[in-house]
Design an enzyme around this catalytic site. Structure first.
Site, PDB file in Angstrom:
ATOM      1  N   HIS A   1     -39.124  -2.818  52.902  1.00 13.30           N
ATOM      2  CA  HIS A   1     -40.177  -3.453  53.805  1.00 13.30           C
ATOM      3  C   HIS A   1     -39.710  -4.926  53.830  1.00 13.30           C
ATOM      4  O   HIS A   1     -40.515  -5.909  53.873  1.00 13.30           O
ATOM      5  CB  HIS A   1     -41.505  -3.617  52.836  1.00 13.30           C
ATOM      6  CG  HIS A   1     -42.183  -2.072  52.941  1.00 13.30           C
ATOM      7  ND1 HIS A   1     -42.828  -1.814  54.201  1.00 13.30           N
ATOM      8  CD2 HIS A   1     -42.677  -1.172  51.971  1.00 13.30           C
ATOM      9  CE1 HIS A   1     -43.284  -0.431  53.892  1.00 13.30           C
ATOM     10  NE2 HIS A   1     -43.165  -0.372  52.545  1.00 13.30           N
TER      11      HIS A   1
ATOM     12  N   GLU B   1     -37.408  -0.438  63.994  1.00 12.25           N
ATOM     13  CA  GLU B   1     -38.790  -0.302  64.486  1.00 12.25           C
ATOM     14  C   GLU B   1     -39.497  -1.148  65.298  1.00 12.25           C
ATOM     15  O   GLU B   1     -40.532  -1.225  65.839  1.00 12.25           O
ATOM     16  CB  GLU B   1     -39.481   0.149  63.302  1.00 12.25           C
ATOM     17  CG  GLU B   1     -39.601  -0.969  62.357  1.00 12.25           C
ATOM     18  CD  GLU B   1     -40.592  -0.606  61.097  1.00 12.25           C
ATOM     19  OE1 GLU B   1     -41.538  -0.902  60.494  1.00 12.25           O
ATOM     20  OE2 GLU B   1     -39.815   0.479  60.140  1.00 12.25           O
TER      21      GLU B   1
ATOM     22  N   HIS C   1     -39.462   6.211  64.714  1.00 17.65           N
ATOM     23  CA  HIS C   1     -40.390   5.514  63.828  1.00 17.65           C
ATOM     24  C   HIS C   1     -41.756   5.988  64.187  1.00 17.65           C
ATOM     25  O   HIS C   1     -42.075   6.359  65.409  1.00 17.65           O
ATOM     26  CB  HIS C   1     -40.472   4.151  64.109  1.00 17.65           C
ATOM     27  CG  HIS C   1     -41.286   3.233  63.393  1.00 17.65           C
ATOM     28  ND1 HIS C   1     -42.433   2.324  64.034  1.00 17.65           N
ATOM     29  CD2 HIS C   1     -41.611   3.141  61.915  1.00 17.65           C
ATOM     30  CE1 HIS C   1     -43.054   1.886  62.902  1.00 17.65           C
ATOM     31  NE2 HIS C   1     -42.592   2.224  61.874  1.00 17.65           N
TER      32      HIS C   1
END
Length: 375
Positions: A189, A239, A289
């Site tokens: 993340h 992504e 993704h």
């Protein structure tokens, strides 16, 4: 055949588009602009002025026309373009009575390996999620963070040593929970600096993660390349990238081992197929993704079916029959490549009424001192 109308459909946290033709064939697409779907919707309605009256089978020409018509681009525009492109490939498949992948080179595989989303705000919940995924027949788990999914309202407050040791220990526990029968795909993340990403990467390497996704912010490709050079885990990223030029710069820096184009955000099937071909030239595999719903899954399967360098598919929507009439079949952790014409799924009736739209709120996580945490 000509395009007669284009309509957008908001449901839950998704934005769909329906493209209608004078031959009664309708195409379905989805935008993956995530928290800014309203912006993509506005762009779709701008595109509509050009598309009405056009032949929907001239997909590449329409893609180039819409992409190159004006000087400024970005995620809202690319998400809108993706939705239109997907719908046109859906129409083309239905017109020729074949799955869309047959028009993109044909089928390379019969089923698509997936990794199951594991989410939890405690180590125990994350470990339980890994075990549950294994029990459901998945051979890989992903979206699996070493830092907990503790929500955007929770204030972050850890020392450096706590951050590193706790994260490494969680990865150890994930591996112990599933043994060597399940691959673990780590989702970082974008929570670390390059130096932190290298330290943690070296710590968790003995647990053999399948890949190490977005350890640092993807905006600086040189930083991602530096991390890749100093760890022995494959890096997955992409992504947030929107065009083949960005993917080319990433690949030329040897900064990635698994590219992650979002079919619903990076220009649709037309452009994602080009990204896959570009990656193939660098011996890099593709992990589409897919944090969205069953339409995104169906489109991602169309891509996975027709490219030789597909690796694994992100999958987050086991319960999806409320959105589409017949979701792509899942069996033993694999999505079965469908043989239905087009992209293979249709929306349920009265979707907007039964599943009202929920706008994503503008909210981000903060550190203890009030500064922003990257997610």
């Amino acid at each position: 055949m000509k395009i007669t109308d284009i309509k957008t459909i908001r449901a839950e946290q998704y934005l769909f588009v329906q493209v209608y033709t004078d031959e009664g064939i309708t195409g379905l697409g989805e935008s993956g602009t995530w928290a800014y779907l309203e912006a993509s919707e506005a762009v779709i309605h701008r595109f509509k002025h050009y598309l009405i009256g056009q032949n929907p089978l001239q997909i590449e020409h329409h893609w180039q026309y819409l992409y190159r018509a004006h000087h400024f681009r970005g995620s809202a525009i690319m998400g809108a373009l993706a939705a239109i492109d997907i719908a046109l490939w859906d129409i083309a498949g239905k017109y020729h009575n074949v799955p869309s992948y047959m028009l993109l080179g044909g089928k390379c595989r019969d089923k698509v390996r997936t990794y199951f989303h594991v989410i939890g705000d405690s180590t125990e919940k994350l470990v339980e999620g890994c075990i549950r995924a294994k029990e459901l027949g998945f051979t890989a788990v992903g979206h699996l963070t070493p830092f907990l999914d503790d929500g955007r309202d929770a204030v972050y407050n850890e020392t450096y040593v706590q951050k590193m040791t706790r994260a490494a220990d969680r990865v150890r526990r994930y591996r112990e929970a599933v043994g060597d029968e399940v691959d673990i795909c780590l989702e970082l993340h974008r929570r670390m600096s390059p130096a932190e990403a290298i330290v943690l990467g070296q710590e968790v390497a003995p647990y053999h993660p399948y890949f190490y996704e977005d350890p640092v912010l993807p905006d600086n490709m040189d930083s991602m390349a530096w991390v890749a050079e100093h760890i022995n885990i494959p890096i997955a990223t992409g992504e947030r990238l929107l065009n083949i030029q960005e993917f080319s710069m990433l690949l030329r820096r040897n900064a990635v081992h698994f590219v992650r184009p979002c079919v619903c955000a990076a220009g649709g099937l037309s452009h994602a197929k080009k990204v896959a071909a570009l990656a193939e030239a660098f011996n890099v595999q593709v992990v589409p993704h897919n944090p969205l719903g069953p339409v995104s899954t169906a489109v991602s399967v169309q891509l996975a079916a027709c490219i030789p360098n597909f690796a694994i598919q992100e999958y987050s929507n086991i319960e999806s029959s409320e959105i589409v009439k017949k979701p792509v079949e899942l069996k033993d952790g694999y999505l079965i490549v469908p043989d239905a014409p087009g992209i293979g799924v249709e929306l349920q009736e009265d979707l907007e009424k039964r599943h009202p739209y929920r706008m994503r709120q503008l909210k981000t996580k903060l550190n203890y001192d009030g500064s922003v945490v990257d997610r």
